[in-house]
Design an enzyme around this catalytic site. Structure first.
Site, mmCIF file in Angstrom:
data_model
loop_
_atom_site.group_PDB
_atom_site.id
_atom_site.type_symbol
_atom_site.label_atom_id
_atom_site.label_comp_id
_atom_site.label_asym_id
_atom_site.label_seq_id
_atom_site.Cartn_x
_atom_site.Cartn_y
_atom_site.Cartn_z
ATOM 1 N N LYS A 52 0.543 -0.932 0.489
ATOM 2 C CA LYS A 52 -0.152 0.073 -0.161
ATOM 3 C C LYS A 52 1.099 1.577 -0.307
ATOM 4 O O LYS A 52 0.705 2.685 -0.978
ATOM 5 C CB LYS A 52 -1.282 -0.079 1.100
ATOM 6 N N GLN A 96 -4.065 -1.145 9.384
ATOM 7 C CA GLN A 96 -4.265 -2.553 9.265
ATOM 8 C C GLN A 96 -4.692 -3.362 10.011
ATOM 9 O O GLN A 96 -4.400 -3.492 10.961
ATOM 10 C CB GLN A 96 -2.959 -3.015 8.803
ATOM 11 N N ASP A 119 -10.916 2.829 4.341
ATOM 12 C CA ASP A 119 -10.964 0.798 4.011
ATOM 13 C C ASP A 119 -12.848 1.190 4.136
ATOM 14 O O ASP A 119 -13.521 0.244 3.637
ATOM 15 C CB ASP A 119 -11.049 0.541 5.451
#
Ligand code: GUN
Length: 304
Positions: A52, A96, A119
């Protein structure tokens, strides 16, 4: 022969568009920024987060990698999120998952400003998506829609069957398909006579997290199959169940001692008119959509 839906190529096209947008924003003094928070030492998480951050660099997006120790408390993490919510150079916040068990993940995700929730996990964004308002949608299901649309697969009026009801993939994928005017059925582990329902699918989305779960007798010939699963297999017997006679896979398995299989048995793909392979299907789109969401958040936060 079924058409292979090339996620790597679709992701490359999206990344190119995002890079162009970043360039034009940066020229106006707006550089989109992503904070990636990686707690502890989960190997897979390290690999994902590195990809990422690398993607940000390639596309001109500012990134800040924050790596609290495994022992971090929920309170400390809430403090970090509050700082990131307040920072003007940060447009997107990614924590994460999974987090260590002692950290209250739901409380943290709920503390992220919905405007920076790239997200799409915050209940406000889930509600906005559900009620047809502009929302940051979760990256993997957003990627599913992109690969379908960019491959010219019609969705309106089609029966889409989503197998899996997670908050991260199954539920938002169903909602996005509904917004594309598909007729949507969501199935899960308690669904009675699952094959009779999956066999009705024009578009079959497999997001159950079980290797090779969708078998040929569960597929209508000519269906489009989207395989969201990423399952690492290391067992020889399991390998043979999915890939016996596949020389390319054999080479990978022998060299690495493992390979990746999706939620769809490879034999089921042969019945499809089109399908996403694993790897190289939906996977590459997740990061591309994260980049796209970060730029979108940067623009929305400034009323652009
Ligand atoms: N862990 C596995 N997939 C994801 C994802 O899409 N987002 C975050 N934050 N964590 C993950």
């Amino acid at each position: 022969m079924p058409t292979l839906l090339n996620g790597t190529a679709v992701a490359a096209a999206i990344r190119q568009e995002v890079a162009a947008e970043v360039k034009s924003l940066t020229a106006r003094g707006i550089r989109p920024g992503l904070a990636a928070v990686l707690v502890g030492n989960v190997a897979a998480s390290h690999i994902y987060v590195s990809s990422k951050v690398k993607s940000c660099e390639e596309l001109g997006i500012f990134s800040d990698l924050i790596t609290p120790p495994e022992t971090v408390t929920t309170e400390e993490m809430l403090g970090l999120v509050a700082d990131l919510n307040a920072r003007d150079d940060i447009d997107g916040i990614l924590i994460q998952l999974p987090l260590p068990k002692h950290v209250d993940a739901k409380r943290l995700l709920d503390a992220i400003s919905p405007a920076k929730d790239v997200d799409g996990f915050h209940p406000v964004n889930a509600g906005r998506l559900q009620s047809g308002r502009p929302a940051l949608a979760p990256c993997t299901p957003a990627g599913v829609i992109e690969i379908l649309k960019r491959s010219g697969i019609a969705l309106s009026g089609k029966h889409a069957v989503v197998v899996g009801r997670s908050d991260i993939v199954g539920k938002p994928a169903a909602m996005l398909l509904l917004h594309e005017n598909a007729t949507v059925t969501i199935c899960h582990s308690k669904t009675a006579d699952l094959p009779s329902i999956t066999r009705q699918a024009d578009i079959l989305v497999a997001a159950i997290g079980r290797p090779g779960f969708i078998t040929p007798e569960m597929v209508k010939p000519g269906a489009t199959i989207i395989d969201v699963g990423i399952n690492r297999i290391t067992d020889r017997a399991e390998f043979d169940k999915f890939f016996a006679g596949d020389a390319k896979r054999e080479e990978i398995f022998t060299r690495r001692g493992s390979t990746i299989v999706g939620d769809v048995h490879p034999a089921a793909f042969e019945l499809a008119s089109a399908y996403t392979p694993v790897p190289g299907g939906v996977g590459p789109l997740t990061i591309a959509m994260l980049m796209s969401n970060t730029v979108r958040a940067a623009k929305m936060r400034r009323g652009l």
